[in-house]
Structure formats: structure tokens, C-alpha cells
Design an enzyme around this catalytic site. Structure first.
Site, PDB file in Angstrom:
ATOM      1  CB  SER A 114      10.592 -40.019  -5.121  1.00 21.16           C
ATOM      2  OG  SER A 114      11.449 -39.662  -6.187  1.00 21.16           O
ATOM      3  CE1 TYR A 141      14.176 -38.752  -1.967  1.00 21.33           C
ATOM      4  CE2 TYR A 141      14.391 -39.075  -4.333  1.00 21.33           C
ATOM      5  CZ  TYR A 141      13.688 -38.583  -3.249  1.00 21.33           C
ATOM      6  OH  TYR A 141      12.501 -37.933  -3.446  1.00 21.33           O
ATOM      7  CE  LYS A 178      15.470 -29.322  -4.476  1.00 17.34           C
ATOM      8  NZ  LYS A 178      15.437 -30.224  -3.293  1.00 17.34           N
TER       9      LYS A 178
END
Length: 321
Positions: A114, A141, A178
Site C-alpha cells: 500500500s 494499517y 466498503k
């Protein structure tokens, strides 16, 4: 057979759609299938078998001879989650398990990293692997994704082919489930559809006008195209950026959404919430030279073209890919 983890999610299901269109139909779909809303992403897709996320290790031990490739797309991606135990289990330990299985059974692997690993971009957005241990992600994250990248690079034993992809700001069909973690395009469409206007965050920096904060927005169809390229390429292992290489403003995104919906632009600006203001990224842009250098030469969707395709062909008719 091709393994796709995160198969019922946004990017995983789009990858399966593209694989099916290319006549790859022996798909092993891996996920936590207990969420009905996500499972809608798999309706109509050609899948050989569904495997629960917790059963994958045992399944691979029994079926590895038939597996040709593994796409590890699944992860906990909530940037507002601060329980590090969840990320340690799902994003780090699980990825290590899969990495080691791919070594043991000689299976090539592409996994999702990411752009959240870059933090505020103090060191730029260059996928030079020497810089990866020096990055400072802003949330658990991003930390978990960077931790696995660092671990992978440090391993003496690696899959015979592997690639980690630093996804930038992805948008496109199949992200209906989401909620707040869906793309800005998705939220812009719904806001415009219900109110006729769009609210964007003000700038709290003198060097950026309101709405001129910039991101590298990549359409999911481009992302899965790169995944397919790497599956077919199978050389030049390493970690790669995956954006378009061109930052665009939130104002540009908003205007593109109004145009795609056939409505007049009406944008207002609101304060960025104080709890995220000091961690808010004002600019991201992927250096894409590394991917281009290994032969990827397909043009990326412009923001206008990607938003138009998404709005016209998926959001307005409420269709899945």
C-alpha cells in the site's frame, strides 16, 4: 488453478472478473465469506472453489500441485482501526504463512502492499527498496503493510517469482460494501446524487488552495491489468508502486463526477476534522518508472475517463463488474 485471496472484496473480485474475461476460470476464491454484502461481488463469476481464509494453509498442502499462481489481495484495510493485534494477524502473520507456502510449493506470488506505507511522503514516493525500512506510516494499517515489505525483502528464501504492489488511491466498481472506506469517487457520487452538491475538505496549508490537495487516483481496471501483466511476465521480482504517476486534485475528481452524472458543478468546502488534520496527506504521486522499466507500457485511464466509466457503467445502473 489461480488463488485469489480477498476474493469477495473490492479489488479481489475485480481481478477475478478480469481473469474470467481472459478465460482463466479455475479460480480458487479465498476470503471470509460470512459477509453477505461482499459476496454479491462474486455473483456470476466463474470460480472453481471457495476456500475460507482460515482453511487456506491446509488447502494448499493438499492441492499445491494444481496451483499455477497466487494473488494475495486480502487484508484488513481499515485505516481508522487501531487494534494492532488484528493487523499483526491478518496482514503480517497470514502474509508470512502464504509467502512460505509459495516457497515450499514453488508458486509465484503477487501481493498487495500500500501507498499508506509512505506516510506523509517525507521521503517521497519512490519504490526504491533501500528506502522501505526508513518509511514512517501514519496508522497501524500502513505500519503492517510496511512491516511485511521489510520482512519480505530480508528473507534469504523467496518464491521463485514474487512482487509486492504499493496500491495508491484505488477507485472503481465492486466497492459498494466498503462504507466509509470506499473511494472518494463513490462517496462523491452518492453525495451529489442525494444533495446535488459536493463537500470537500478545506486546505489548512497556505501552499494549497481549498480542494487542491492532490492524490494519485488509479482506476481498478488499470490495477488488475498490472496484476495480469506480472502473472504473465514472471521476472524482475521486487516491490513496485501502482498508481498512475500523475497526481490530481480533489476538485478535479469532483468536477469529473459532476460531468459523468450530467450535473452542474457545485462544490463547497468544510474544515478537515481536527483528529486527522495533522495526519492528512496533501500530495501523493507514484513514481512509476520501475514498473515501466520492466515492460509495462499500457496507458493508464485518465481521472476523467476512469470516473466516467465507473459512474456511467457501474454506479448509475448499480452494476457489479
Amino acid at each position: 488453478m489461480i488463488i485469489v485471496t480477498g476474493a469477495a472484496g473490492f479489488i479481489g473480485s475485480c481481478l477475478i472478473a478480469q481473469l474470467n474475461e481472459l478465460n482463466f476460470n479455475y479460480i480458487i476464491a479465498v476470503d471470509d465469506f460470512s459477509f453477505p454484502e461482499k459476496n454479491k461481488n462474486l455473483v456470476g463469476k466463474k470460480i472453481m472453489e471457495r476456500v475460507e481464509r482460515t482453511d487456506l494453509a491446509a488447502w494448499m498442502d493438499a492441492n499445491y500441485r494444481e496451483v499455477e499462481f497466487c494473488f494475495h489481495i486480502g487484508a484488513r484495510t481499515d485505516t481508522t482501526e487501531f487494534n494492532t493485534v488484528i493487523f499483526d494477524e491478518l496482514n503480517v502473520a497470514y502474509s508470512k504463512m502464504l509467502w512460505n507456502k509459495c516457497i515450499d510449493y514453488q508458486i509465484p506470488l503477487v501481493y498487495a502492499s500500500s501507498a499508506a506505507t509512505y506516510g506523509l511522503g517525507e521521503l517521497g514516493y519512490d519504490d526504491n527498496e533501500v528506502m522501505i525500512p526508513k518509511l514512517s506510516p501514519l496508522n497501524p494499517y500502513g505500519v503492517s503493510k510496511n512491516e511485511f515489505d521489510i520482512w519480505a525483502l530480508a528473507q534469504e528464501k523467496k518464491p521463485f517469482y514474487w512482487a509486492g504492489l504499493k496500491f495508491f488511491n484505488v477507485y472503481g466498481p465492486n466497492e459498494y460494501h466498503k462504507n466509509r472506506m470506499a473511494s472518494v469517487v463513490y462517496h462523491a457520487y452518492n453525495q451529489i446524487n442525494s444533495t446535488g452538491s459536493l463537500k470537500l475538505f478545506k486546505s489548512h496549508r497556505p501552499d494549497f488552495a481549498d480542494g487542491e490537495q492532490m492524490r494519485d487516483f488509479i482506476y481498478v481496471k488499470d490495477l488488475v491489468s498490472v496484476c495480469i501483466f506480472l502473472m504473465e511476465h514472471r521476472k524482475n521480482s521486487g516491490i513496485y508502486n501502482l498508481g498512475t504517476g500523475m497526481a490530481r486534485s480533489f476538485n478535479d475528481l469532483g468536477r469529473s463526477t459532476f460531468v459523468a452524472m450530467g450535473k452542474d458543478t457545485d462544490i463547497a468546502y468544510i474544515d478537515t476534522p481536527e483528529d486527522i488534520r495533522d495526519k492528512y496527506q496533501y500530495f501523493t504521486e507514484a513514481n512509476m518508472n520501475k514498473l515501466i522499466s520492466i515492460g509495462y507500457d499500457k496507458p493508464f485511464y485518465s481521472l476523467e475517463a476512469g470516473v466516467n466509466d465507473y459512474v456511467q457503467n457501474y454506479l448509475i445502473p448499480a452494476k457489479y463488474w
